[in-house]
Design a protein around this motif. Structure first.
Motif, PDB file in Angstrom:
ATOM      1  N   ILE A   1       0.881  -1.169   0.000  1.00  0.00           N
ATOM      2  CA  ILE A   1       0.000   0.000   0.000  1.00  0.00           C
ATOM      3  C   ILE A   1       0.919   1.220   0.000  1.00  0.00           C
ATOM      4  CG2 ILE A   1      -1.831   1.254   1.187  1.00  0.00           C
ATOM      5  CD1 ILE A   1      -2.678  -1.349   2.511  1.00  0.00           C
ATOM      6  N   PRO A   2       1.206   1.798  -1.156  1.00  0.00           N
ATOM      7  CA  PRO A   2       2.153   2.920  -1.218  1.00  0.00           C
ATOM      8  C   PRO A   2       1.732   4.070  -0.318  1.00  0.00           C
ATOM      9  CG  PRO A   2       1.689   2.084  -3.415  1.00  0.00           C
ATOM     10  CD  PRO A   2       0.723   1.408  -2.496  1.00  0.00           C
ATOM     11  N   GLY A   3       2.702   4.590   0.413  1.00  0.00           N
ATOM     12  CA  GLY A   3       2.457   5.724   1.281  1.00  0.00           C
ATOM     13  C   GLY A   3       2.122   5.362   2.716  1.00  0.00           C
ATOM     14  N   LEU A   4       1.833   4.078   2.975  1.00  0.00           N
ATOM     15  CA  LEU A   4       1.422   3.705   4.329  1.00  0.00           C
ATOM     16  C   LEU A   4       2.575   3.812   5.318  1.00  0.00           C
ATOM     17  CD1 LEU A   4      -0.901   2.778   6.086  1.00  0.00           C
ATOM     18  CD2 LEU A   4      -0.329   0.402   5.526  1.00  0.00           C
ATOM     19  N   ALA A   5       3.785   3.484   4.888  1.00  0.00           N
ATOM     20  CA  ALA A   5       4.932   3.566   5.802  1.00  0.00           C
ATOM     21  C   ALA A   5       5.103   4.991   6.324  1.00  0.00           C
ATOM     22  CB  ALA A   5       6.204   3.091   5.094  1.00  0.00           C
ATOM     23  N   GLU A   6       4.932   5.972   5.446  1.00  0.00           N
ATOM     24  CA  GLU A   6       5.081   7.363   5.875  1.00  0.00           C
ATOM     25  C   GLU A   6       3.990   7.760   6.873  1.00  0.00           C
ATOM     26  OE1 GLU A   6       7.133   6.771   2.042  1.00  0.00           O
ATOM     27  OE2 GLU A   6       5.158   6.248   2.810  1.00  0.00           O
ATOM     28  N   GLU A   7       2.770   7.276   6.658  1.00  0.00           N
ATOM     29  CA  GLU A   7       1.664   7.581   7.569  1.00  0.00           C
ATOM     30  C   GLU A   7       1.903   6.960   8.945  1.00  0.00           C
ATOM     31  OE1 GLU A   7      -1.015   9.413   7.186  1.00  0.00           O
ATOM     32  OE2 GLU A   7      -1.116   9.805   5.037  1.00  0.00           O
ATOM     33  N   ILE A   8       2.376   5.721   8.970  1.00  0.00           N
ATOM     34  CA  ILE A   8       2.646   5.043  10.244  1.00  0.00           C
ATOM     35  C   ILE A   8       3.725   5.785  11.009  1.00  0.00           C
ATOM     36  CG2 ILE A   8       3.519   2.913  11.298  1.00  0.00           C
ATOM     37  CD1 ILE A   8       2.364   1.424   8.867  1.00  0.00           C
ATOM     38  N   ALA A   9       4.796   6.147  10.306  1.00  0.00           N
ATOM     39  CA  ALA A   9       5.912   6.827  10.967  1.00  0.00           C
ATOM     40  C   ALA A   9       5.487   8.184  11.521  1.00  0.00           C
ATOM     41  CB  ALA A   9       7.065   6.986   9.987  1.00  0.00           C
ATOM     42  N   LYS A  10       4.701   8.910  10.748  1.00  0.00           N
ATOM     43  CA  LYS A  10       4.253  10.232  11.196  1.00  0.00           C
ATOM     44  C   LYS A  10       3.409  10.121  12.469  1.00  0.00           C
ATOM     45  CE  LYS A  10       1.693  14.327   9.563  1.00  0.00           C
ATOM     46  NZ  LYS A  10       0.613  14.312  10.573  1.00  0.00           N
ATOM     47  N   SER A  11       2.457   9.215  12.460  1.00  0.00           N
ATOM     48  CA  SER A  11       1.595   9.050  13.625  1.00  0.00           C
ATOM     49  C   SER A  11       2.377   8.540  14.826  1.00  0.00           C
ATOM     50  CB  SER A  11       0.451   8.092  13.300  1.00  0.00           C
ATOM     51  OG  SER A  11      -0.349   7.865  14.435  1.00  0.00           O
ATOM     52  N   ALA A  12       3.251   7.561  14.589  1.00  0.00           N
ATOM     53  CA  ALA A  12       4.046   7.008  15.686  1.00  0.00           C
ATOM     54  C   ALA A  12       4.912   8.079  16.327  1.00  0.00           C
ATOM     55  CB  ALA A  12       4.913   5.861  15.176  1.00  0.00           C
TER      56      ALA A  12
END
Length: 410
Positions: free
Chosen positions: A166-177
């Motif tokens: 799912i492109p872009g999900l890694a960035e979303e997880i990192a931002k929220s974390a």
């Protein structure tokens, strides 16, 4: 959860539908809350593992409330929430404090089903449970473009396992974390051999890869996670820790991991032998009957030696892939398993002997001592700190919303 779902359906009858999609082995209903009427379907599943049903349930209630409050979300996508995939197992894990901030509070009431009694996994180990069948039939009915399965670890970090990128999900997880103060887990043993398209995200092997490779600890290719793939969908398994530890975020290589790997292997072997003895004692004391806690430990017994051999640098593993280069995070992931797997077993054996009075006093006392001692060692090794439930839920909810949004683009 069921009460909250009924209240939402009663309050918003034009937007919410609550129905039963099946029945558990124990006769409990499997309930689905759906919000919206859009043709595109998203599916969120909680309660697959008994010890993880609390967080998943809390996240589903919060998600449903947020989606109802935002018409744009339920206008674009129909959200389907399976409240609890295994309510029988969840009931056995419901006791204990509502917010067990200390590991000992958590493990004194621990329960997790045997592998072949876990609905998400059961098809992989040759067993079709009614809960598994209900979920697979639901996936065939909905054809979801994304399925999110809600899980939590004990000590570790936050990460996602995917059946497709799912492109872009890694960035979303990192931002929220980062905003919530949760480390990204860069070395989870669950995904030790799997490719990572971004920090905190791991790609799960499919059926063919499992059949032709030994690069996975579990035959995951035939689980319910892969069912949406038939319709072009993807599954994201969302993990959030109860006790985050910065050790799982250490990306630097370990210069000489052999002593630590050997220590973890020896610890698991020794504790595995002790658990085998306690299990035999408990089985003799309990006799015939339906003992879920005892079955759960029996399902763990075959795991100790193979895991220890996999970690032991002195043991050859013909045909198996070597361990990947050891980073601090990967070493921490192995040490998590070296501690939590035997700790879970002794905790369940201690609970299993509760119905037996006088004859079980001596082994139950010894087991209680082990639960306490091994909890302390787990904490000393990983140095986890309790994450308030509000932040656990917030991270899980944000990841699910991001996965649904980004999977639509995919």
């Amino acid at each position: 959860m069921a009460t909250a779902a009924r209240e939402l359906a009663a309050r918003w009858p034009d937007r919410c539908r609550l129905r039963t999609i099946g029945t558990s082995r124990g006769g409990r209903p499997l309930q689905l809350l759906s919000i919206g009427t859009a043709p595109e379907q998203a599916l969120v599943v909680a309660g697959a593992h008994a010890n993880e049903s609390r967080l998943g349930g809390a996240s589903i209630v919060e998600l449903a409330q947020r989606v109802l409050a935002d018409p744009a979300q339920h206008a674009a996508v129909t959200w389907n929430y399976l409240l609890c995939l295994d309510p029988d197992g969840a009931q056995l894990a419901e006791s204990g404090p509502r917010e067990p901030s200390q590991p000992l509070d958590h493990f004194r009431h621990f329960y997790r089903q045997a592998p072949d009694e876990q609905p998400e996994w059961a098809p992989s180990v040759g067993r079709m449970l009614p809960e598994s069948r209900a979920l697979l039939d639901l996936i065939d009915e909905l054809r979801p473009f994304v399925q999110c399965s809600l899980h939590n670890s004990e000590m570790g970090g936050t990460f996602v396992q995917e059946t497709g990128d799912i492109p872009g999900l890694a960035e979303e997880i990192a931002k929220s974390a980062g905003e919530l103060g949760i480390p990204l887990d860069l070395g989870s043993y669950d995904a030790l051999y799997w490719p990572s398209p971004g920090p905190g995200v791991h790609l799960m092997p499919g059926v063919a890869e499992v059949e032709h490779s030994q690069a996975s600890s579990w035959a995951v290719g035939t689980t319910t996670w892969h069912a949406p793939n038939r319709y072009g969908g993807v599954t994201a398994i969302v993990e959030v820790p109860l006790w985050p530890t910065e050790r799982v975020a250490a990306a630097e290589p370990v210069a000489d991991p052999a002593p630590s790997l050997l220590a973890a292997a020896e610890q698991l072997r020794q504790r595995g032998r002790l658990i085998e003895e306690f299990h035999a004692t408990a089985a003799a004391l309990l006799g015939d009957g339906d003992w879920p806690l005892l079955r759960a430990v029996a399902g763990m017994l075959p795991v100790f030696r193979p895991l220890a051999d996999e970690w032991d640098p002195r043991v050859a593993q013909p045909g198996a892939p070597p361990l990947p280069p050891m980073t601090g995070a990967r070493l921490a992931g192995i040490e998590v398993w070296a501690h939590c797997v035997p700790l879970r077993a002794v905790a369940m054996l201690h609970r299993a002997l509760a119905p037996v009075r006088d004859e079980a006093a001596e082994p139950r006392g010894r087991l209680a001592g082990l639960v306490e001692a091994w909890c302390a060692e787990y904490q000393d090794c990983l140095r986890g700190s309790w994450l308030p439930v509000t932040r656990q839920v917030e991270q899980q909810v944000r990841i699910v919303q991001a996965a649904v949004r980004l999977a639509r683009r995919r």
